[in-house]
Structure formats: structure tokens, C-alpha cells
Design a protein around this motif. Structure first.
Motif, mmCIF file in Angstrom:
data_model
loop_
_atom_site.group_PDB
_atom_site.id
_atom_site.type_symbol
_atom_site.label_atom_id
_atom_site.label_comp_id
_atom_site.label_asym_id
_atom_site.label_seq_id
_atom_site.Cartn_x
_atom_site.Cartn_y
_atom_site.Cartn_z
ATOM 1 N N LEU A 199 32.670 30.578 31.425
ATOM 2 C CA LEU A 199 32.768 32.080 31.204
ATOM 3 C C LEU A 199 31.500 32.694 31.450
ATOM 4 O O LEU A 199 31.387 33.634 32.416
ATOM 5 C CB LEU A 199 33.559 32.683 30.338
ATOM 6 C CG LEU A 199 35.165 32.236 30.217
ATOM 7 C CD1 LEU A 199 35.735 32.831 28.755
ATOM 8 C CD2 LEU A 199 35.956 32.643 31.448
ATOM 9 N N LEU A 217 31.361 34.760 34.919
ATOM 10 C CA LEU A 217 31.759 35.994 34.957
ATOM 11 C C LEU A 217 30.299 36.948 35.154
ATOM 12 O O LEU A 217 29.378 36.449 34.533
ATOM 13 C CB LEU A 217 32.539 36.088 33.662
ATOM 14 C CG LEU A 217 33.954 35.646 33.784
ATOM 15 C CD1 LEU A 217 34.559 36.183 32.389
ATOM 16 C CD2 LEU A 217 34.787 36.440 34.910
ATOM 17 N N TYR A 277 44.038 33.981 28.164
ATOM 18 C CA TYR A 277 43.524 34.286 29.445
ATOM 19 C C TYR A 277 42.916 33.189 30.244
ATOM 20 O O TYR A 277 43.044 31.864 29.744
ATOM 21 C CB TYR A 277 42.226 35.072 28.967
ATOM 22 C CG TYR A 277 41.443 34.452 27.921
ATOM 23 C CD1 TYR A 277 40.211 33.892 28.240
ATOM 24 C CD2 TYR A 277 41.542 34.609 26.567
ATOM 25 C CE1 TYR A 277 39.221 33.090 27.416
ATOM 26 C CE2 TYR A 277 40.734 34.015 25.570
ATOM 27 C CZ TYR A 277 39.599 33.151 25.820
ATOM 28 O OH TYR A 277 38.944 32.589 25.045
ATOM 29 N N TRP A 278 42.516 33.388 31.603
ATOM 30 C CA TRP A 278 42.046 32.427 32.175
ATOM 31 C C TRP A 278 41.113 32.671 33.265
ATOM 32 O O TRP A 278 41.117 33.792 33.902
ATOM 33 C CB TRP A 278 43.565 31.697 32.744
ATOM 34 C CG TRP A 278 43.133 30.491 33.851
ATOM 35 C CD1 TRP A 278 42.933 29.188 33.411
ATOM 36 C CD2 TRP A 278 43.004 30.553 35.114
ATOM 37 N NE1 TRP A 278 43.126 28.279 34.283
ATOM 38 C CE2 TRP A 278 43.177 29.104 35.632
ATOM 39 C CE3 TRP A 278 43.371 31.414 36.133
ATOM 40 C CZ2 TRP A 278 43.178 28.404 36.766
ATOM 41 C CZ3 TRP A 278 43.264 30.763 37.663
ATOM 42 C CH2 TRP A 278 43.067 29.449 37.971
ATOM 43 N N ALA A 279 40.305 31.771 33.910
ATOM 44 C CA ALA A 279 39.282 32.255 35.062
ATOM 45 C C ALA A 279 38.937 30.931 35.846
ATOM 46 O O ALA A 279 38.907 29.832 35.164
ATOM 47 C CB ALA A 279 38.055 32.858 34.381
ATOM 48 N N GLU A 280 39.018 31.189 37.191
ATOM 49 C CA GLU A 280 38.349 29.957 37.944
ATOM 50 C C GLU A 280 38.159 30.587 39.284
ATOM 51 O O GLU A 280 38.136 31.690 39.848
ATOM 52 C CB GLU A 280 39.879 29.319 38.325
ATOM 53 C CG GLU A 280 40.078 28.069 39.119
ATOM 54 C CD GLU A 280 39.059 26.928 38.467
ATOM 55 O OE1 GLU A 280 37.913 26.981 38.510
ATOM 56 O OE2 GLU A 280 39.599 26.407 37.685
ATOM 57 N N GLU A 281 36.980 29.942 39.588
ATOM 58 C CA GLU A 281 36.425 30.066 40.999
ATOM 59 C C GLU A 281 37.291 29.390 42.133
ATOM 60 O O GLU A 281 37.299 27.998 42.019
ATOM 61 C CB GLU A 281 34.845 29.567 40.987
ATOM 62 C CG GLU A 281 33.950 30.656 40.096
ATOM 63 C CD GLU A 281 32.442 30.072 40.439
ATOM 64 O OE1 GLU A 281 31.726 31.001 40.862
ATOM 65 O OE2 GLU A 281 32.055 29.023 40.326
ATOM 66 N N LEU A 287 36.349 35.047 42.680
ATOM 67 C CA LEU A 287 36.579 34.747 41.213
ATOM 68 C C LEU A 287 38.139 35.301 40.585
ATOM 69 O O LEU A 287 38.097 36.357 40.723
ATOM 70 C CB LEU A 287 35.263 35.341 40.559
ATOM 71 C CG LEU A 287 35.329 35.103 38.879
ATOM 72 C CD1 LEU A 287 35.495 33.829 38.324
ATOM 73 C CD2 LEU A 287 34.264 36.218 38.237
ATOM 74 N N ILE A 341 40.509 35.997 37.718
ATOM 75 C CA ILE A 341 40.639 36.307 36.112
ATOM 76 C C ILE A 341 41.856 36.890 35.886
ATOM 77 O O ILE A 341 42.460 37.704 36.508
ATOM 78 C CB ILE A 341 39.743 37.240 35.854
ATOM 79 C CG1 ILE A 341 38.372 37.012 36.269
ATOM 80 C CG2 ILE A 341 39.510 37.646 34.144
ATOM 81 C CD1 ILE A 341 37.107 38.217 36.349
ATOM 82 N N SER A 381 41.156 39.381 41.416
ATOM 83 C CA SER A 381 40.178 38.463 42.213
ATOM 84 C C SER A 381 38.822 39.180 42.757
ATOM 85 O O SER A 381 39.003 40.346 43.243
ATOM 86 C CB SER A 381 40.950 38.211 43.605
ATOM 87 O OG SER A 381 40.214 37.352 44.506
#
Length: 391
Positions: A166, A170, A188-192, A197, A199, A267
Motif C-alpha cells: 500500500l 498508494l 479493503y483491497w488495492a491493485e494496479e 490503481l 482501491i 479507479s
């Protein structure tokens, strides 16, 4: 007589009295002692009695002192003691109760009264022992369950994005994550993905173990939708999530299982300085120069629902320094404050307006401390998740 019959320790320096007591209580297992030292040795033994009938006046250590010693010892403190004595004045009776006795029988014995008092105290003792056995069993089961849930917490935490990841992908941010129970229905989650990006802030149906199961589904589905299928538009991600949830959980209009999740997805395209947003019940807030813009989520769950239209996709040009907030309903729904009421959306949004000029780290601390202060002695009623990002 069986091994389950209670054992009564009879303590008296008179052999005649011991014989009378033994005969009167012949339906029980009885053991005898003629002095305090022998009585204590039996009471401290492995096969300790269930009840003690204890004479007061004996050679050597008297009954009062024996009772005090037995009540102060961990091995014998739970054995009920009935004093048997010819001293029936109020001062002697009070002294006996102060020493720890549960009842007082005067000599000469009234056999019917003796049997009734013994039966009553044994019934109380057996009930208390049974309750203790049940409590020990409950504690054992509870420990096993707690150990399992705490291990599940490790698995759930390992499934969330790591702090290193993160901090790498981020912009300046904070994540306030406070499960109500050991495991959480919020995640929660995040990915490129390419130049985007993604979120995610999500609130699964329920909390605790049921919510945590659904959150693990949600994390796996997101990896499939974004990571594998490379869908990056927030509305399309939620549309696809809803399809997978309905299909995987075999949901239809008559289905009993209508679990799903509320979600908000952003996004971020840093090159174009554009963010896209879509949400199911969970809004997004954008703060710029002390002004708040609310982007409302669709009132359609990520599961089977009365309305199953495509989700709305917002496209927003952002400026450097803008702050966006994704959150579940746990924070504004918490009871507390001077009037023991919910903070509500208005109170939560005012809190953000008052503090959004601080750094994201400072904001995270402020909102965490405020939540604890607001909650006070109240129980936390739901999982709490707030994500703040400065663009």
C-alpha cells in the motif's frame, strides 16, 4: 451405594456421636475423624469429602479454627461445613458462620432435622459442582473456538494488502480498520492494473465469522475480476461481482441466502488525473479547499436484490491535494457521545471537514481517537473501515 454417592466427613471427639451420625447417614459414604488434625488430613487428600459435619469443642484445635483453615486452603475451600455442637447461643452460631460454615446443627441430634439439613447442603453442593463442570466444559469449548477464530484472523489479515504494498502504490493515505469481533466482515483491497490503481472498501453481510467468510469470497472475486479479467472500470467491477455472488451462492428471488456486500470502488489514473467511482450503498466523499462533494452510491447490494440495473460510474477530474474518502457504515453508526446516540453521516462528514487539512497520518490518528472517545463505554456495534487518500 455407587461411586456417585456423596462422601461425608464426620468429625467429633465422641465415639458415640460418630456412631449416631454414621447410622443416621447410612445412605451416604461416611468417613470419620476424632480430632481437627485428622479431619484436615482427610479434607486435603485426593478423595476429599463432599460435606463435612464438624464438632466445635474438641481436644487440640477446635472446630472454628479447623473451619477457618479449610476455607483458606484452595483444595478444601469449596467443601461445605455444617457445625454440630451443643453451643446454640447466638454468639456461638454467629462465630460459626463467620468462620465459614453453611449451617449449624445442635446436640442432641434431631435425626429428621439432621437428615434434612444434610440433604439440602449436599443438593446445593452437587448442583454447584455440576455448574462448575459445565462452566469448565464451556470454557474449554470457548477456548478452542477462540483459538480457531484467532488463527482465522491471521489468514484474513494475510489476505489483505500488505502495508509495504500500500505504501508503494498508494498516494498519501490512511486506513482505519477496526473489526468488531476478532475477524471482520469489512475488508479493503488495492491493485494496479495497467495505468489504473483500483482501491476497494467493502462491507459484507454480517460481522464476525459469517462476515469474514463473505469477505474472503469478496477478496477472491476481486482478484479474479480485476487481476485475471483486467476489468478496471468501477461500475463494471461491481456488475461482475454481483453476477459472481448471485451465481456462486445460487441466489434467486426465493432464496434464503441473500448475503452479499456493500462496496465502494475507486479507479485512479494518475497520468490523466482522473478518478472513476462506483458504489453499492457506500458513497465516496471528495474534499477540496474545505468543500465536500458527495458521490452517491447506487442503492443496490452486491447480491440478489429488488433492482438489478447496471451500477452508475462517475468520472471525476481531480486536482493535486484533493482528498477522497471511502468508508463503511460502522463509523457513522456507532452509538456514543454525550447523548448516547449514533454519530450519523452528518456528524462523520463534519468530522472530515474539520480535519481534512491535516496529513493523512494525522487524520488517521484523529479519527481513531475520536471514535474511541465517542464510543466510550459502549460496545462497538459494527466493523469499522475508513480509507482516506490525498491525491
Amino acid at each position: 451405594m455407587t461411586q456417585l454417592d456423596p462422601t461425608i466427613l464426620l468429625v467429633d471427639d465422641s465415639a458415640v456421636n460418630l456412631e449416631i451420625l454414621s447410622e443416621a447417614l447410612s445412605r451416604y459414604n461416611t468417613v470419620s475423624a476424632s480430632n481437627g488434625d485428622d479431619a484436615m488430613e482427610i479434607a486435603f487428600s485426593r478423595n476429599k469429602p463432599d460435606l463435612i459435619l464438624l464438632d466445635v469443642i474438641m481436644p487440640g484445635i477446635d472446630g472454628y479454627e479447623v473451619c477457618k483453615i479449610l476455607k483458606s486452603n484452595e483444595q478444601s475451600k469449596d467443601i461445605p461445613i455444617i457445625f454440630i455442637t451443643g453451643q446454640n447461643d447466638s454468639e456461638s452460631v454467629l462465630k460459626g458462620f463467620e468462620a465459614g460454615a453453611v449451617d449449624y446443627i445442635t446436640k442432641p441430634f434431631n435425626i429428621l432435622e439432621l437428615k434434612a439439613r444434610v440433604k439440602t447442603q449436599l443438593s446445593i453442593k452437587m448442583a454447584r459442582d455440576q455448574n462448575q463442570r459445565l462452566m469448565n466444559k464451556i470454557r474449554t469449548v470457548n477456548k478452542k473456538l477462540t483459538d480457531s477464530i484467532e488463527y482465522a484472523q491471521k489468514i484474513q489479515n494475510a489476505s489483505l494488502p500488505s502495508d509495504d504494498f500500500l505504501n508503494k502504490v498508494l498516494p498519501e493515505h490512511f486506513i482505519l480498520f477496526k473489526p468488531r469481533d476478532i475477524v471482520s466482515g469489512d475488508f479493503y483491497w488495492a491493485e494496479e492494473s495497467g495505468d489504473k490503481l483500483i482501491i476497494v472498501s467493502a462491507d459484507c453481510t454480517g460481522h464476525g465469522v459469517p462476515g469474514a467468510f463473505m469477505s474472503m469470497f469478496g477478496l477472491a472475486y476481486l482478484h479474479e475480476v480485476v487481476g485475471k479479467n483486467e476489468i478496471t472500470q468501477p461500475a463494471e467491477i461491481i456488475n461482475e461481482l454481483r453476477r459472481i455472488v448471485i451465481e456462486s451462492l445460487k441466489q434467486d428471488e426465493g432464496s434464503e441466502v441473500k448475503d452479499g456486500m456493500d462496496i465502494s470502488i475507486v479507479s485512479i489514473d494518475k497520468k490523466q488525473q482522473v478518478i472513476e467511482f462506483a458504489g453499492a450503498f457506500n458513497d465516496m466523499l471528495l474534499l477540496r479547499n474545505k468543500d465536500m462533494q458527495i458521490y452517491e452510491a447506487d442503492h443496490m447490494p452486491v447480491s440478489i436484490g429488488e433492482i438489478n440495473q447496471p451500477y452508475t460510474n462517475y468520472t471525476i477530474n481531480y486536482e493535486a491535494g484533493d482528498c477522497i474518502y471511502l468508508y463503511t457504515d460502522g463509523y457513522p453508526s456507532q452509538f456514543g457521545g454525550p447523548n448516547d446516540k449514533k454519530l450519523m453521516q452528518k456528524g462523520f462528514r463534519n468530522l472530515l471537514l474539520e480535519n481534512h487539512q491535516y496529513s493523512m497520518k494525522e487524520q488517521g490518528d484523529i479519527y481513531n481517537n475520536f471514535f474511541d472517545m465517542w464510543k466510550g463505554i459502549n460496545d462497538q456495534i459494527d466493523d469499522v473501515l475508513v480509507i482516506g487518500i490525498r491525491l
